[in-house]
Design a protein around this motif. Structure first.
Motif, PDB file in Angstrom:
ATOM      1  N   CYS A 136     -30.843   8.130 -31.222  1.00  0.00           N
ATOM      2  CA  CYS A 136     -30.247   8.807 -29.723  1.00  0.00           C
ATOM      3  C   CYS A 136     -31.452   8.980 -28.841  1.00  0.00           C
ATOM      4  O   CYS A 136     -32.315   9.961 -29.540  1.00  0.00           O
ATOM      5  CB  CYS A 136     -29.317   9.994 -30.197  1.00  0.00           C
ATOM      6  SG  CYS A 136     -28.854  10.761 -29.011  1.00  0.00           S
ATOM      7  N   ARG A 162     -31.326  11.302 -26.760  1.00  0.00           N
ATOM      8  CA  ARG A 162     -31.538  12.847 -26.392  1.00  0.00           C
ATOM      9  C   ARG A 162     -31.695  13.697 -27.597  1.00  0.00           C
ATOM     10  O   ARG A 162     -32.408  14.490 -27.521  1.00  0.00           O
ATOM     11  CB  ARG A 162     -30.066  13.141 -25.874  1.00  0.00           C
ATOM     12  CG  ARG A 162     -29.976  12.553 -24.523  1.00  0.00           C
ATOM     13  CD  ARG A 162     -28.771  13.299 -23.880  1.00  0.00           C
ATOM     14  NE  ARG A 162     -28.234  12.488 -22.699  1.00  0.00           N
ATOM     15  CZ  ARG A 162     -26.980  12.344 -22.464  1.00  0.00           C
ATOM     16  NH1 ARG A 162     -25.877  12.876 -22.896  1.00  0.00           N
ATOM     17  NH2 ARG A 162     -26.695  11.507 -21.515  1.00  0.00           N
ATOM     18  N   CYS A 163     -31.153  13.263 -28.796  1.00  0.00           N
ATOM     19  CA  CYS A 163     -31.408  14.094 -29.894  1.00  0.00           C
ATOM     20  C   CYS A 163     -31.985  13.567 -30.925  1.00  0.00           C
ATOM     21  O   CYS A 163     -32.687  14.219 -32.049  1.00  0.00           O
ATOM     22  CB  CYS A 163     -29.999  14.666 -30.077  1.00  0.00           C
ATOM     23  SG  CYS A 163     -29.287  13.393 -31.183  1.00  0.00           S
ATOM     24  N   LEU A 196     -27.255   6.462 -27.271  1.00  0.00           N
ATOM     25  CA  LEU A 196     -26.763   7.775 -27.366  1.00  0.00           C
ATOM     26  C   LEU A 196     -25.900   8.053 -28.813  1.00  0.00           C
ATOM     27  O   LEU A 196     -24.997   7.243 -29.049  1.00  0.00           O
ATOM     28  CB  LEU A 196     -25.930   8.389 -26.075  1.00  0.00           C
ATOM     29  CG  LEU A 196     -26.811   8.575 -24.917  1.00  0.00           C
ATOM     30  CD1 LEU A 196     -25.820   8.857 -23.602  1.00  0.00           C
ATOM     31  CD2 LEU A 196     -27.715   9.514 -25.031  1.00  0.00           C
ATOM     32  N   CYS A 256     -23.821  14.072 -26.044  1.00  0.00           N
ATOM     33  CA  CYS A 256     -24.833  14.627 -26.848  1.00  0.00           C
ATOM     34  C   CYS A 256     -25.484  15.420 -25.869  1.00  0.00           C
ATOM     35  O   CYS A 256     -25.716  14.899 -24.723  1.00  0.00           O
ATOM     36  CB  CYS A 256     -25.615  13.307 -27.381  1.00  0.00           C
ATOM     37  SG  CYS A 256     -27.080  14.296 -28.088  1.00  0.00           S
ATOM     38  N   ARG A 257     -25.812  16.720 -26.376  1.00  0.00           N
ATOM     39  CA  ARG A 257     -26.637  17.540 -25.508  1.00  0.00           C
ATOM     40  C   ARG A 257     -27.948  17.786 -25.862  1.00  0.00           C
ATOM     41  O   ARG A 257     -28.802  18.387 -25.351  1.00  0.00           O
ATOM     42  CB  ARG A 257     -26.136  18.949 -25.563  1.00  0.00           C
ATOM     43  CG  ARG A 257     -24.577  18.941 -25.087  1.00  0.00           C
ATOM     44  CD  ARG A 257     -23.774  20.251 -25.323  1.00  0.00           C
ATOM     45  NE  ARG A 257     -24.301  21.244 -24.734  1.00  0.00           N
ATOM     46  CZ  ARG A 257     -24.379  22.542 -25.242  1.00  0.00           C
ATOM     47  NH1 ARG A 257     -23.386  22.769 -26.271  1.00  0.00           N
ATOM     48  NH2 ARG A 257     -24.776  23.756 -24.678  1.00  0.00           N
ATOM     49  N   GLY A 258     -28.586  16.772 -26.610  1.00  0.00           N
ATOM     50  CA  GLY A 258     -29.958  16.921 -26.839  1.00  0.00           C
ATOM     51  C   GLY A 258     -30.505  17.981 -27.750  1.00  0.00           C
ATOM     52  O   GLY A 258     -29.692  18.572 -28.444  1.00  0.00           O
ATOM     53  N   LYS A 289     -30.914  20.414 -32.799  1.00  0.00           N
ATOM     54  CA  LYS A 289     -29.999  19.840 -31.979  1.00  0.00           C
ATOM     55  C   LYS A 289     -28.888  20.657 -31.459  1.00  0.00           C
ATOM     56  O   LYS A 289     -28.298  21.579 -32.246  1.00  0.00           O
ATOM     57  CB  LYS A 289     -29.373  18.531 -32.942  1.00  0.00           C
ATOM     58  CG  LYS A 289     -28.251  17.590 -32.249  1.00  0.00           C
ATOM     59  CD  LYS A 289     -27.546  16.702 -33.156  1.00  0.00           C
ATOM     60  CE  LYS A 289     -26.440  15.876 -32.234  1.00  0.00           C
ATOM     61  NZ  LYS A 289     -25.926  14.537 -33.109  1.00  0.00           N
TER      62      LYS A 289
END
Ligand SMILES: [Zn+2]
Ligand SMILES: [Zn+2]
Length: 171
Positions: A64, A66-67, A128, A133-135, A143
């Motif tokens: 991902c 972001r995370c 993603l 996903c907020r990272g 996370k």
């Protein structure tokens, strides 16, 4: 994968089902192909026109954006081409319209290189784990999920508050 199209080219049959495994090698950075990539479809010929209508499926793994969690997905896309015999279309046109034509040589079609190139182009540039996903938390690096990681909500520098007040006064 070698597909014998001589019977279709001679007009003896009109359709030929194809279903075979593909072995893509060089994956873009951060992507790993998983076993089981396939192409399945139909080559049909009528009135001298031979076409391939097929679907390519490629299981793969990445992370991902972001995370950084691992993400497994299956890439699926249509792979449709007009099949031409060697020498009937100029090299220039073939290069320009690589996504339209496939060349059959001595009755044998070997589509692997063209499929592998398409896979490369069709892969998403950004993976993603989920669309929302907020990272990772900028504070603890964990996370960020629904109920946060436990860190206090981000404090705003008091100087920015002052600026905010000024801006609001202006309105
Ligand atoms: Zn994620
Ligand atoms: Zn945190």
């Amino acid at each position: 994968m070698l597909i014998d199209l001589s019977a279709i080219l001679r007009g003896e049959i009109r359709e030929l089902e194809i279903d075979g495994e593909i072995f893509p090698d060089a994956a873009p950075f951060g992507i790993e192909y998983l076993p089981g990539a396939r192409i399945s479809g139909i080559v049909s010929g009528s009135a001298g026109l031979v076409t391939l209508v097929s679907r390519v499926t490629v299981p793969y793994r990445g992370e991902c954006a972001r995370c950084l969690d691992p993400v497994e997905a299956v890439l699926e896309f249509d792979f449709d081409r007009t099949i031409v015999t060697e020498g009937t279309v100029s090299d220039e046109v073939l290069e320009e319209k690589a996504d339209e034509y496939l060349v059959v040589k001595r009755g044998i079609l070997e589509p692997d290189d063209a499929i592998i190139e398409s896979i490369y182009l069709e892969l998403p540039s950004r993976l993603l784990c989920s669309p929302d996903c907020r990272g990772l938390c900028p504070k603890c690096g964990k996370k960020m999920t629904g109920d946060e990681c436990g860190c206090a909500p981000r404090e705003i520098d008091p100087r920015w508050n002052k600026l905010k007040e000024l801006l609001e006064d202006d309105e």
